[in-house]
Design a protein around this motif. Structure first.
Motif, PDB file in Angstrom:
ATOM      1  N   ILE A   1       0.839  -1.203   0.000  1.00 17.34           N
ATOM      2  CA  ILE A   1       0.000   0.000   0.000  1.00 17.34           C
ATOM      3  C   ILE A   1       0.874   1.253   0.000  1.00 17.34           C
ATOM      4  CG2 ILE A   1      -1.669   1.349   1.353  1.00 17.34           C
ATOM      5  CD1 ILE A   1      -2.689  -1.431   2.439  1.00 17.34           C
ATOM      6  N   THR A   2       1.787   1.301   0.958  1.00 19.79           N
ATOM      7  CA  THR A   2       2.563   2.538   1.119  1.00 19.79           C
ATOM      8  C   THR A   2       3.754   2.636   0.156  1.00 19.79           C
ATOM      9  OG1 THR A   2       3.838   1.504   2.871  1.00 19.79           O
ATOM     10  CG2 THR A   2       1.935   2.810   3.553  1.00 19.79           C
ATOM     11  N   GLU A   3       4.312   1.503  -0.214  1.00 18.18           N
ATOM     12  CA  GLU A   3       5.479   1.509  -1.103  1.00 18.18           C
ATOM     13  C   GLU A   3       5.158   0.783  -2.409  1.00 18.18           C
ATOM     14  OE1 GLU A   3       7.966   3.297  -0.187  1.00 18.18           O
ATOM     15  OE2 GLU A   3       7.312   3.590   1.876  1.00 18.18           O
ATOM     16  N   TYR A   4       4.003   1.089  -2.965  1.00 17.50           N
ATOM     17  CA  TYR A   4       3.555   0.336  -4.142  1.00 17.50           C
ATOM     18  C   TYR A   4       4.465   0.516  -5.356  1.00 17.50           C
ATOM     19  CZ  TYR A   4       1.700   4.713  -5.999  1.00 17.50           C
ATOM     20  OH  TYR A   4       1.581   5.975  -6.477  1.00 17.50           O
ATOM     21  N   ARG A   5       5.174   1.624  -5.385  1.00 19.06           N
ATOM     22  CA  ARG A   5       6.075   1.860  -6.527  1.00 19.06           C
ATOM     23  C   ARG A   5       7.256   0.893  -6.505  1.00 19.06           C
ATOM     24  NH1 ARG A   5       6.314   8.390  -6.532  1.00 19.06           N
ATOM     25  NH2 ARG A   5       6.981   7.930  -4.429  1.00 19.06           N
TER      26      ARG A   5
ATOM     27  N   PHE B   1      -4.572  -3.473  -0.635  1.00 21.24           N
ATOM     28  CA  PHE B   1      -5.613  -2.906   0.232  1.00 21.24           C
ATOM     29  C   PHE B   1      -6.646  -3.952   0.597  1.00 21.24           C
ATOM     30  CE2 PHE B   1      -4.831   1.756  -0.526  1.00 21.24           C
ATOM     31  CZ  PHE B   1      -4.877   2.118   0.804  1.00 21.24           C
ATOM     32  N   ARG B   2      -7.130  -4.657  -0.434  1.00 22.18           N
ATOM     33  CA  ARG B   2      -8.172  -5.668  -0.207  1.00 22.18           C
ATOM     34  C   ARG B   2      -7.710  -6.718   0.791  1.00 22.18           C
ATOM     35  NH1 ARG B   2     -12.324  -5.041  -3.784  1.00 22.18           N
ATOM     36  NH2 ARG B   2     -11.692  -4.057  -5.738  1.00 22.18           N
TER      37      ARG B   2
ATOM     38  N   LEU C   1      -6.941  -5.144   4.419  1.00 21.39           N
ATOM     39  CA  LEU C   1      -8.145  -4.812   5.190  1.00 21.39           C
ATOM     40  C   LEU C   1      -8.876  -6.069   5.653  1.00 21.39           C
ATOM     41  CD1 LEU C   1      -9.502  -1.774   3.112  1.00 21.39           C
ATOM     42  CD2 LEU C   1      -8.281  -1.695   5.279  1.00 21.39           C
TER      43      LEU C   1
ATOM     44  N   LYS D   1      -1.526  -2.118  -5.664  1.00 22.70           N
ATOM     45  CA  LYS D   1      -1.951  -1.354  -4.491  1.00 22.70           C
ATOM     46  C   LYS D   1      -3.387  -1.717  -4.096  1.00 22.70           C
ATOM     47  CE  LYS D   1      -1.903   3.272  -2.534  1.00 22.70           C
ATOM     48  NZ  LYS D   1      -1.522   4.664  -2.670  1.00 22.70           N
ATOM     49  N   ALA D   2      -4.256  -1.848  -5.102  1.00 15.77           N
ATOM     50  CA  ALA D   2      -5.657  -2.162  -4.818  1.00 15.77           C
ATOM     51  C   ALA D   2      -5.780  -3.553  -4.182  1.00 15.77           C
ATOM     52  CB  ALA D   2      -6.472  -2.090  -6.097  1.00 15.77           C
TER      53      ALA D   2
END
Lengths: 215, 95
Positions: B31-35, B51-52, B55, B47-48
């Protein structure tokens, strides 16, 4: 000997000073009408290609699509030819952090109306210098007086924060707050999906619902 | 038998917690370091998706952590009551 050289250098520098007015660095506003504001440095850098450094001289903001005439504005044109508005709005990032900033800018509605909006247009697509894009309904833009900001907390947007313009997409998740805007397109394509929207994020992006699209 | 079952449950929970923690941390980075994470995983951990997964792992992670603490405490109490010594690896000294 050294003292003579240094004093001569100071003298030369003083002679060269033409006493013209110089702009001092702006100081960030941290309180607005009793409301505490976040700092410009409270943002987390999470753009898709890192900060973009746009040259003000060569910059053009283009309004295209379903408009009567395509418009191309310089940075100066956008600011001087339109009414300036300011509003304290909170940006909520999907990553969990938020910032409340005093934004100052021009209304997207004003820019669009100047170009003459085609009655068929119902969606506004914003494109950025780094290839990022996002879309919002035209009604939302008009009804909520959505602006593109060029100042935050009284300071001109730095490159890291989206110079020259960042969208202030009030009541939408942070990924709708596109930075480094270069083009605004009016369209009737309601299905257009921007960068994150085409990667599983909600196209609506409303804060009241999840930012992740239902699978 | 009772002691054996307790040990198996404890071990299963520990391993599950380890896996869930590893995935939880990995998706957090996603999420935070997706690059960095996205190219490293050849685009698999976007990233998506991060997240899924992240969470959805919040509750299982909490449950497993609580169970891990609970069974750890049970084991300690059991050892204290029976006078049996705990081994560092969690196995009973009789093994």
């Amino acid at each position: 000997m050294l003292a003579i050289i240094s004093s001569s250098l100071i003298g030369i520098r003083l002679l060269m000073n033409d006493n013209t007015d110089e702009t001092l660095d702006s100081v960030e506003i941290r309180d607005y009408q009793g409301q505490k504001l976040s700092s410009m440095n409270d943002f987390r850098e999470n753009s898709i290609q890192g900060p973009q450094y746009i040259d003000e001289e060569n910059y053009r903001l283009v309004i295209t699509g379903l408009v009567n005439r395509n418009m191309s504005y310089t940075y100066e044109d956008v600011i001087t030819e339109h009414n300036i508005y300011q509003k304290a709005v909170t940006l909520y990032c999907v990553e969990g952090w938020d910032v409340t900033i005093l934004w100052e800018g021009v209304l997207v509605r004003d820019l669009a109306y100047k170009a003459g909006v085609d009655p068929k247009a119902n969606t506004v697509i914003f494109y950025a210098h780094d290839g990022y894009s996002t879309s919002l309904p035209l009604d939302y833009i008009v009804e909520n007086n959505i602006m593109i900001a060029y100042r935050m907390n009284g300071v001109i947007l730095p490159p890291e924060r989206g110079f020259p313009f960042q969208l202030v997409a009030e009541s939408k998740w942070g990924y709708k707050w596109i930075k480094w805007i270069t083009r605004i397109e009016l369209t009737d394509n309601t299905n257009y999906r921007g960068f994150w929207e085409s990667r599983g994020y909600s196209n609506d992006g409303g804060l009241e619902e999840s930012f992740l699209e239902e699978p | 038998m009772e002691e054996n079952s307790l040990r198996i449950i404890k071990k299963t929970i520990s391993w599950l917690l380890l896996v869930v923690t590893a995935v939880y941390i990995m998706t957090g980075f996603g999420i935070t370091e997706y690059r960095i994470v996205e190219p490293l995983t050849s685009g698999l951990l976007s990233k998506a998706l991060s997240f899924r997964v992240h969470l959805n792992l919040e509750i299982p992670f909490m449950i497993l952590l609580l169970l891990h603490i609970f069974f750890g405490s049970i084991d300690r109490i059991y050892c204290r009551l029976t006078g049996r010594k705990r081994r560092e690896d969690g196995r009973s000294p009789s093994q």
